[in-house]
Design a protein around this motif. Structure first.
Motif, PDB file in Angstrom:
ATOM      1  N   ILE A  86       0.746  -1.249   0.149  1.00  0.00           N
ATOM      2  CA  ILE A  86       0.008   0.144   0.005  1.00  0.00           C
ATOM      3  C   ILE A  86       0.659   1.274  -0.131  1.00  0.00           C
ATOM      4  CG2 ILE A  86      -1.491   1.360   1.173  1.00  0.00           C
ATOM      5  CD1 ILE A  86      -2.581  -1.414   2.269  1.00  0.00           C
ATOM      6  N   ALA A  87       0.442   2.105  -0.926  1.00  0.00           N
ATOM      7  CA  ALA A  87       1.327   3.505  -1.013  1.00  0.00           C
ATOM      8  C   ALA A  87       0.539   4.605  -0.423  1.00  0.00           C
ATOM      9  CB  ALA A  87       1.887   3.695  -2.291  1.00  0.00           C
ATOM     10  N   LEU A  88       1.135   5.260   0.712  1.00  0.00           N
ATOM     11  CA  LEU A  88       0.199   6.529   1.310  1.00  0.00           C
ATOM     12  C   LEU A  88       0.808   7.903   0.505  1.00  0.00           C
ATOM     13  CD1 LEU A  88       0.217   4.969   4.637  1.00  0.00           C
ATOM     14  CD2 LEU A  88      -1.634   4.778   3.289  1.00  0.00           C
ATOM     15  N   ASN A 147       3.254  -6.731   5.740  1.00  0.00           N
ATOM     16  CA  ASN A 147       2.740  -5.792   4.371  1.00  0.00           C
ATOM     17  C   ASN A 147       3.625  -4.721   4.141  1.00  0.00           C
ATOM     18  OD1 ASN A 147       0.063  -6.953   3.906  1.00  0.00           O
ATOM     19  ND2 ASN A 147      -0.147  -6.327   6.182  1.00  0.00           N
ATOM     20  N   ASN A 148       4.037  -4.509   2.874  1.00  0.00           N
ATOM     21  CA  ASN A 148       4.813  -3.406   2.493  1.00  0.00           C
ATOM     22  C   ASN A 148       4.081  -2.024   2.550  1.00  0.00           C
ATOM     23  OD1 ASN A 148       7.300  -2.208   1.374  1.00  0.00           O
ATOM     24  ND2 ASN A 148       6.674  -2.765  -0.660  1.00  0.00           N
ATOM     25  N   ILE A 149       4.328  -1.271   3.494  1.00  0.00           N
ATOM     26  CA  ILE A 149       3.749  -0.042   3.536  1.00  0.00           C
ATOM     27  C   ILE A 149       4.642   1.240   3.243  1.00  0.00           C
ATOM     28  CG2 ILE A 149       2.294   1.515   4.735  1.00  0.00           C
ATOM     29  CD1 ILE A 149       1.130  -1.358   4.528  1.00  0.00           C
ATOM     30  N   ALA A 166       5.518   5.337   2.028  1.00  0.00           N
ATOM     31  CA  ALA A 166       4.898   6.566   1.935  1.00  0.00           C
ATOM     32  C   ALA A 166       5.740   7.122   0.847  1.00  0.00           C
ATOM     33  CB  ALA A 166       5.295   7.434   3.353  1.00  0.00           C
ATOM     34  N   VAL A 167       5.164   8.009   0.055  1.00  0.00           N
ATOM     35  CA  VAL A 167       5.837   8.540  -1.028  1.00  0.00           C
ATOM     36  C   VAL A 167       5.286  10.032  -1.268  1.00  0.00           C
ATOM     37  CG1 VAL A 167       3.716   7.817  -2.804  1.00  0.00           C
ATOM     38  CG2 VAL A 167       6.016   8.402  -3.753  1.00  0.00           C
ATOM     39  N   TYR A 168       6.267  10.598  -1.687  1.00  0.00           N
ATOM     40  CA  TYR A 168       5.934  12.206  -2.145  1.00  0.00           C
ATOM     41  C   TYR A 168       6.390  12.187  -3.564  1.00  0.00           C
ATOM     42  CZ  TYR A 168       6.786  17.155  -2.878  1.00  0.00           C
ATOM     43  OH  TYR A 168       6.979  18.426  -3.456  1.00  0.00           O
ATOM     44  N   GLN A 169       5.565  12.579  -4.463  1.00  0.00           N
ATOM     45  CA  GLN A 169       5.624  12.427  -5.830  1.00  0.00           C
ATOM     46  C   GLN A 169       6.272  13.618  -6.410  1.00  0.00           C
ATOM     47  OE1 GLN A 169       4.710   9.723  -7.957  1.00  0.00           O
ATOM     48  NE2 GLN A 169       3.045   8.815  -6.852  1.00  0.00           N
ATOM     49  N   GLY A 170       6.867  14.715  -5.737  1.00  0.00           N
ATOM     50  CA  GLY A 170       7.487  15.712  -6.206  1.00  0.00           C
ATOM     51  C   GLY A 170       6.494  16.834  -6.347  1.00  0.00           C
ATOM     52  N   GLU A 171       6.973  18.031  -7.222  1.00  0.00           N
ATOM     53  CA  GLU A 171       5.957  19.004  -7.411  1.00  0.00           C
ATOM     54  C   GLU A 171       4.966  18.627  -8.213  1.00  0.00           C
ATOM     55  OE1 GLU A 171       5.854  21.782  -5.476  1.00  0.00           O
ATOM     56  OE2 GLU A 171       7.711  20.858  -4.140  1.00  0.00           O
ATOM     57  N   ALA A 172       3.995  18.680  -7.813  1.00  0.00           N
ATOM     58  CA  ALA A 172       2.707  18.332  -8.745  1.00  0.00           C
ATOM     59  C   ALA A 172       1.544  18.808  -8.338  1.00  0.00           C
ATOM     60  CB  ALA A 172       2.248  17.117  -9.069  1.00  0.00           C
TER      61      ALA A 172
END
Length: 142
Positions: free
Chosen positions: A73-75, A121-123, A125-131
């Motif tokens: 799960i990606a948060l 479970n593979n958890i 956290a992602v920051y996609q960059g400036e968007a």
């Protein structure tokens, strides 16, 4: 007639994880989600909720009686500092490292960290960059 309102994010209505140790999972998720500004609601009925995520014990009325297995799960995180705090907090609250915070090759600006929760479970956290999103979320009234 009473109006029911659902507030949902971008794509997923909900995800449910059925876990061995609900208390350990609640400690882990409450800690890591707090650094991402996602509140956890404990129901006291064998499960807790955090936005679109439901985590329950196998004997909860929301579960089918068996563990769900290993999932990813990606948060979403609002910045790199939140990703760093997610990783650090998760390690302090029962999580195991599965990828330290850093840039990934998925696309420019993809900054993420990975933890294994108490059930493996593979958890992420992602920051996609400036968007810029067109809307932050969706409200559904019916």
């Amino acid at each position: 007639m009473e109006t029911t309102r659902l507030h949902r994010g971008r794509l997923i209505d909900h995800i449910q994880l059925v876990v061995r140790d609900l208390k350990a999972s609640e400690t882990f998720y409450t800690a890591v989600l707090s650094v991402l500004d996602i509140p956890v609601v404990s129901t006291g009925n064998g499960y807790f909720m955090a936005d679109e995520l439901v985590v329950s014990s196998p004997d909860s009325v929301t579960a089918s009686g068996s563990l769900t297995g290993r999932h990813h799960i990606a948060l979403q995180a609002k910045d790199r500092e939140s990703v760093d705090a997610f990783h650090r907090t998760g390690l302090e609250n029962g999580g195991r490292d599965n990828g330290a915070p850093g840039l990934r090759a998925y696309h420019p600006g993809y900054y993420a960290a990975f933890l294994l929760d108490p059930d493996g479970n593979n958890i992420e956290a992602v920051y996609q960059g400036e968007a810029q999103r067109n809307v932050p979320s969706v409200t559904i009234d019916f």
